[in-house]
Design a protein around this motif. Structure first.
Motif, PDB file in Angstrom:
ATOM      1  N   TRP A  24      38.871  34.767  43.208  1.00 23.53           N
ATOM      2  CA  TRP A  24      38.492  36.163  42.539  1.00 23.53           C
ATOM      3  C   TRP A  24      39.099  36.384  41.246  1.00 23.53           C
ATOM      4  O   TRP A  24      38.321  37.025  40.385  1.00 23.53           O
ATOM      5  N   THR A  52      35.782  44.089  34.733  1.00 21.95           N
ATOM      6  CA  THR A  52      36.274  43.210  36.220  1.00 21.95           C
ATOM      7  C   THR A  52      35.565  44.275  37.532  1.00 21.95           C
ATOM      8  O   THR A  52      34.664  45.023  37.063  1.00 21.95           O
ATOM      9  N   SER A  53      35.691  43.464  38.541  1.00 23.01           N
ATOM     10  CA  SER A  53      34.984  43.778  39.771  1.00 23.01           C
ATOM     11  C   SER A  53      35.602  45.520  40.159  1.00 23.01           C
ATOM     12  O   SER A  53      36.695  45.585  39.761  1.00 23.01           O
ATOM     13  N   THR A  98      43.390  45.245  31.040  1.00 22.16           N
ATOM     14  CA  THR A  98      42.462  44.142  31.711  1.00 22.16           C
ATOM     15  C   THR A  98      43.510  43.167  32.519  1.00 22.16           C
ATOM     16  O   THR A  98      43.147  42.700  33.955  1.00 22.16           O
ATOM     17  N   GLN A 132      44.154  44.875  35.699  1.00 22.15           N
ATOM     18  CA  GLN A 132      42.999  44.833  36.662  1.00 22.15           C
ATOM     19  C   GLN A 132      42.948  43.520  37.106  1.00 22.15           C
ATOM     20  O   GLN A 132      42.276  43.222  38.400  1.00 22.15           O
ATOM     21  N   LEU A 133      42.983  42.399  36.431  1.00 22.64           N
ATOM     22  CA  LEU A 133      43.214  41.070  36.896  1.00 22.64           C
ATOM     23  C   LEU A 133      44.178  40.620  38.233  1.00 22.64           C
ATOM     24  O   LEU A 133      43.759  40.401  38.996  1.00 22.64           O
ATOM     25  N   TYR A 142      36.826  34.574  38.824  1.00 26.92           N
ATOM     26  CA  TYR A 142      35.570  35.348  38.700  1.00 26.92           C
ATOM     27  C   TYR A 142      35.533  36.537  37.702  1.00 26.92           C
ATOM     28  O   TYR A 142      34.622  36.327  36.991  1.00 26.92           O
ATOM     29  N   ASP A 143      36.502  37.169  38.046  1.00 31.48           N
ATOM     30  CA  ASP A 143      36.607  38.405  37.235  1.00 31.48           C
ATOM     31  C   ASP A 143      37.180  38.084  35.785  1.00 31.48           C
ATOM     32  O   ASP A 143      36.789  38.755  34.688  1.00 31.48           O
ATOM     33  N   THR A 144      37.882  36.901  35.560  1.00 29.26           N
ATOM     34  CA  THR A 144      38.110  36.501  34.418  1.00 29.26           C
ATOM     35  C   THR A 144      36.846  36.399  33.588  1.00 29.26           C
ATOM     36  O   THR A 144      36.777  36.762  32.337  1.00 29.26           O
ATOM     37  N   LYS A 181      33.799  37.196  34.189  1.00 33.09           N
ATOM     38  CA  LYS A 181      33.093  38.447  34.011  1.00 33.09           C
ATOM     39  C   LYS A 181      33.382  39.377  32.743  1.00 33.09           C
ATOM     40  O   LYS A 181      32.902  39.653  31.962  1.00 33.09           O
ATOM     41  N   THR A 182      34.898  39.333  32.652  1.00 30.94           N
ATOM     42  CA  THR A 182      35.715  40.037  31.592  1.00 30.94           C
ATOM     43  C   THR A 182      35.249  39.195  30.322  1.00 30.94           C
ATOM     44  O   THR A 182      35.125  39.989  29.210  1.00 30.94           O
ATOM     45  N   THR A 202      42.824  42.293  41.220  1.00 34.25           N
ATOM     46  CA  THR A 202      41.844  41.349  41.453  1.00 34.25           C
ATOM     47  C   THR A 202      42.597  40.413  42.476  1.00 34.25           C
ATOM     48  O   THR A 202      42.053  40.079  43.513  1.00 34.25           O
TER      49      THR A 202
END
Length: 96
Positions: free
Chosen positions: A79, A93-94, A7, A10-11, A82-84, A86-87, A14
């Protein structure tokens, strides 16, 4: 597949993608923004006179590096947040 990466990786991707999008947007918009600023500073000068005096290269490059650093960082961080979120909500993630 993105699931092969952690993760945090991935972040980081992002953030980098957001930074790059901010960089591209800044490079594209910077000459026009510089021209608008100079027009406000010299209201009696025409746009053509400003371009002739300053030059296209200076319009496109003066102050570009700090603007890239600022805009790229802001968009990358947006971003990342935002992805954090969502996770944290279990959506992942996106991206594909």
């Amino acid at each position: 597949d993105k699931t092969d990466f952690s993760t945090s990786t991935q972040l980081a991707v992002t953030f980098c993608a957001g930074f790059i999008s901010g960089l591209v947007a800044t490079v594209v918009s910077h000459p026009a923004d510089s021209l608008i600023s100079l027009k406000a500073k010299h209201p009696k000068a025409s746009i053509r006179e400003i371009i002739r005096t300053v030059g296209w290269r200076n319009l496109a490059t003066q102050g570009l590096a700090p603007r890239i650093a600022l805009t790229g960082s802001i968009i990358g961080f947006q971003w990342f947040v935002y992805d954090t979120f969502k996770t944290t909500m279990g959506m992942g993630t996106s991206g594909g």
